[in-house]
Design an enzyme around this catalytic site. Structure first.
Site, PDB file in Angstrom:
ATOM      1  N   TYR A 298       0.846  -1.198   0.000  1.00 50.00           N
ATOM      2  CA  TYR A 298       0.000   0.000   0.000  1.00 50.00           C
ATOM      3  C   TYR A 298       0.877   1.242   0.000  1.00 50.00           C
ATOM      4  O   TYR A 298       1.658   1.480   0.922  1.00 50.00           O
ATOM      5  CB  TYR A 298      -0.891  -0.024   1.232  1.00 50.00           C
ATOM      6  CG  TYR A 298      -2.076   0.913   1.173  1.00 50.00           C
ATOM      7  CD1 TYR A 298      -3.322   0.448   0.766  1.00 50.00           C
ATOM      8  CD2 TYR A 298      -1.966   2.240   1.551  1.00 50.00           C
ATOM      9  CE1 TYR A 298      -4.424   1.288   0.736  1.00 50.00           C
ATOM     10  CE2 TYR A 298      -3.055   3.086   1.515  1.00 50.00           C
ATOM     11  CZ  TYR A 298      -4.285   2.612   1.107  1.00 50.00           C
ATOM     12  OH  TYR A 298      -5.377   3.443   1.078  1.00 50.00           O
ATOM     13  N   TYR A 342      -5.592   5.552  -7.160  1.00 46.28           N
ATOM     14  CA  TYR A 342      -5.833   5.428  -5.726  1.00 46.28           C
ATOM     15  C   TYR A 342      -7.242   4.880  -5.529  1.00 46.28           C
ATOM     16  O   TYR A 342      -8.220   5.608  -5.617  1.00 46.28           O
ATOM     17  CB  TYR A 342      -5.685   6.794  -5.049  1.00 46.28           C
ATOM     18  CG  TYR A 342      -5.987   6.766  -3.564  1.00 46.28           C
ATOM     19  CD1 TYR A 342      -5.161   6.069  -2.688  1.00 46.28           C
ATOM     20  CD2 TYR A 342      -7.078   7.443  -3.039  1.00 46.28           C
ATOM     21  CE1 TYR A 342      -5.417   6.040  -1.331  1.00 46.28           C
ATOM     22  CE2 TYR A 342      -7.344   7.423  -1.676  1.00 46.28           C
ATOM     23  CZ  TYR A 342      -6.524   6.720  -0.837  1.00 46.28           C
ATOM     24  OH  TYR A 342      -6.770   6.694   0.509  1.00 46.28           O
TER      25      TYR A 342
END
Length: 389
Positions: A298, A342
């Site tokens: 991430y 994102y």
């Protein structure tokens, strides 16, 4: 610190069999519900399943499109399981964990995980905290907001500065993460930054956001949706694509955990919640860092990618920048949230599936195990997905 759990019973009982997404952009022109339904329909088509096969759904507490509403929009009928996971991007891998638990326990047969938002054209998370409703979990922000720490970048900058100080490093080490992500995004037609790689010089020249973070240390803001389909491994083997087996799945919150402002719980240059997840994944799977063929970490901010590599044991503390620069581990082959989109980490799970299928735009040969992580600085989650057999 508690001892890691071993011998988890979940591994090998469920698999990701479908992935689907909208296009990724900055102004979708569609509602978040429309994005969610489009992604769900695409994931089901990819899995070779129909809306009538679905009896479970999982999403984020932050999502604006409820399970029953998305079910109606996508043509899905009765649901026997529905669940939501809190803590923003920390929920990404946990949606698959919840789905796998439902399948393994017999609560559902086919579960769809989804996330959709207009995070660029609608509510922009990077704009910071505004008109927040009072809550117990918001109390910690009272120690940060009055002093100007108003945005995610400012919260992460505190840990990033400490990381550089502790290890005697310069901000260039963060640039290796950004350059790697954009190199992969440049070869990924689905990525917003397709065809637009960057150099370390570009990273160093990008405008300051919150010292020591620069623009190219920060993920994008994206409109879009991503969905995943999870079912039993037995059923998965009869479907069109090779299954991405859930080898291990875990959630983790550290002692004294806060949401992005955990500056007082020990060494700020570390991510204890990632360590909790790492111990569970390694313990339940029997695997180690050397067994991982690619990692999808991430990357909301570059420093936290380095800290994750260290928490998971791929390198020594302070050594992650050099580790990324060496190319020793294929990292964020879709371009990550820095380069592709994102989507609160859900697109990272999809990339792990593509790597195991052999269909990534930056395919790695002989992939057997892929590590996927979710948002850090918050209670988080992780997966090891593997090839069947």
């Amino acid at each position: 610190m508690s001892a890691p759990r071993t011998g988890g019973a979940l591994g090998g009982r469920a698999a990701v069999v479908g992935i689907g997404a909208t296009d990724f952009g900055k102004d979708s022109g569609r509602s978040e519900l429309a994005l969610a339904a489009e992604a769900v329909r695409a994931a089901l088509a990819d899995a070779g399943l129909g809306p009538g096969d679905v009896d479970g759904m999982v999403t984020f507490t932050m999502d604006t499109s409820p399970e029953i509403t998305v079910a109606q929009a996508a043509g899905i009928g009765e649901l026997s399981f529905f669940s939501r996971v809190h803590y923003g991007g920390g929920a990404a891998c946990a949606t698959v964990l919840q789905a796998a638990l439902a399948v393994a326990s017999g609560l559902a047969e086919v579960v769809v995980c989804y996330r959709a938002f207009n995070e660029r054209s609608g509510r922009r998370f990077g704009a910071g905290v505004a008109r927040r409703e009072p809550s117990a979990e918001g109390v910690a922000l009272g120690w940060a907001l009055p002093f100007g720490l108003l945005t995610p970048a400012s919260w992460v900058a505190m840990a990033a500065r400490r990381y550089l100080h502790v290890h005697g490093l310069s901000p260039e080490v963060f640039g290796h993460v950004a350059v790697t992500a954009r190199r992969h995004a440049a070869r990924n037609p689905a990525a917003y930054f397709h065809g637009r790689p960057i150099t370390l010089a570009d990273h160093a020249a990008s405008r300051p956001i919150a010292e020591p973070l620069r623009l190219l240390d920060c993920c994008q803001e994206t409109d879009g949706g991503q969905a995943l389909v999870v079912t039993s491994l037995d059923r998965a083997r009869a479907l069109p694509h090779p299954p991405a087996v859930v080898v291990a799945a875990a959630q983790g919150a550290g002692r004294g955990q806060e949401q992005m402002t955990g500056f007082y719980r020990g060494e700020p240059a570390r991510l204890p919640e990632a360590g909790v997840v790492a111990r569970q994944l390694w313990g339940s799977s029997g695997l180690r860092p050397a067994d991982i063929d690619a990692a999808i970490l991430y990357d909301h901010f570059t420093p936290y990618v380095l800290m994750q590599l260290e928490e998971f044991g791929f390198c020594a503390p302070g050594g992650a920048g050099a580790f990324v620069a060496s190319g020793a581990l294929p990292l964020n082959t879709h371009g990550g949230q820095l380069g592709e989109a994102y989507l609160h980490g859900m697109n990272g799970v999809a990339e792990a599936v593509r790597l195991l299928r052999g269909s990534s735009s930056n395919q790695v040969a002989g992939v057997r195990h892929v590590l996927v992580t979710a948002g850090t600085g918050v209670p988080t989650s992780g997966l090891i997905l593997g090839a069947d057999g």
